[in-house]
Design an enzyme around this catalytic site. Structure first.
Site: not given
Length: 216
Positions: A24-25, A28
């Site tokens: 997820h990170e 980003h």
């Protein structure tokens, strides 16, 4: 407590949470880097190394409490050629990455045979890991789309609003974490508002992923 930590279920949950938060990170950071903001790369966030992304307290909270977090990816919107569009894409990248992981897990589940006497332990390990990977990633996808700061959903909404409304909406950043904690920790708000809405969205996304014709 110790018995729960060393149980197989906890181990599957731990692996699924670590992998899901890391991806997820990373999504980003990678998206921001591709769109022209090198701030995440300088901060060492364009990596799949969990150490770069996980916050110890946030990880413990997400495993043992109703809510948790990872390290936010640092951004500088001034580095984007089209700031509003780029910030929207960066915000959406994390939840989309979790949705893709959930789709991969549910697809692979179709190809893992049920446990038998021969190879039962291997098959059961794969089934449990993929099931928890599916559950965790669908949960992260739905939760992060809630339009309350600092969740990704609030970034997406702010990028779509006219400038004046976006500025007013961004002022919720000061109160967003408290609002989230209120919804999660106060029983009437949690049980009568937050959990029913979250469960409905979770079940809808899970059902759609499991039945999507492009995954058959």
């Amino acid at each position: 407590m110790l018995q729960n930590i060393i149980s197989p279920v906890f181990i599957f949950q731990f692996v699924a949470v670590v992998v899901s938060l890391t991806v997820h990170e990373f999504a980003h950071a990678w998206t921001a880097d591709r769109l022209g903001d090198r701030t995440p790369r300088v901060a060492g966030r364009v990596t799949l190394n969990p150490v770069a992304h996980l916050e110890p307290l946030g990880l413990i909270m997400i495993l043992f409490a109703p809510i948790g977090w990872a390290k936010p990816v640092p951004l500088n919107g001034a580095n984007f050629r089209h700031p509003r569009r780029s910030l929207l894409l960066v915000a959406a990248a994390g939840p989309v990455a979790n949705l893709i992981l959930a789709a991969i897990c549910v697809t692979l589940l179709r190809f893992v045979p049920p446990p038998t006497s021969f190879g039962a332990s291997v098959n059961d390990f794969l089934l449990q890991l993929l099931r928890w990977g599916f559950i965790v990633n669908v949960s992260l996808f739905v939760f992060n789309l809630i339009p309350i700061p600092p969740l990704d959903g609030s970034r997406i909404v702010a990028s779509l609003l006219p400038s004046r409304l976006a500025y007013s909406y961004s002022r919720l950043e000061l109160y967003g974490p408290f609002i989230l904690f209120l919804f999660v920790l106060i029983p009437p708000l949690r049980n009568q508002i937050f959990l029913p809405l979250f469960a409905t969205a979770l079940n809808w996304v899970a059902s759609w992923l499991a039945l999507a014709p492009w995954m058959v």
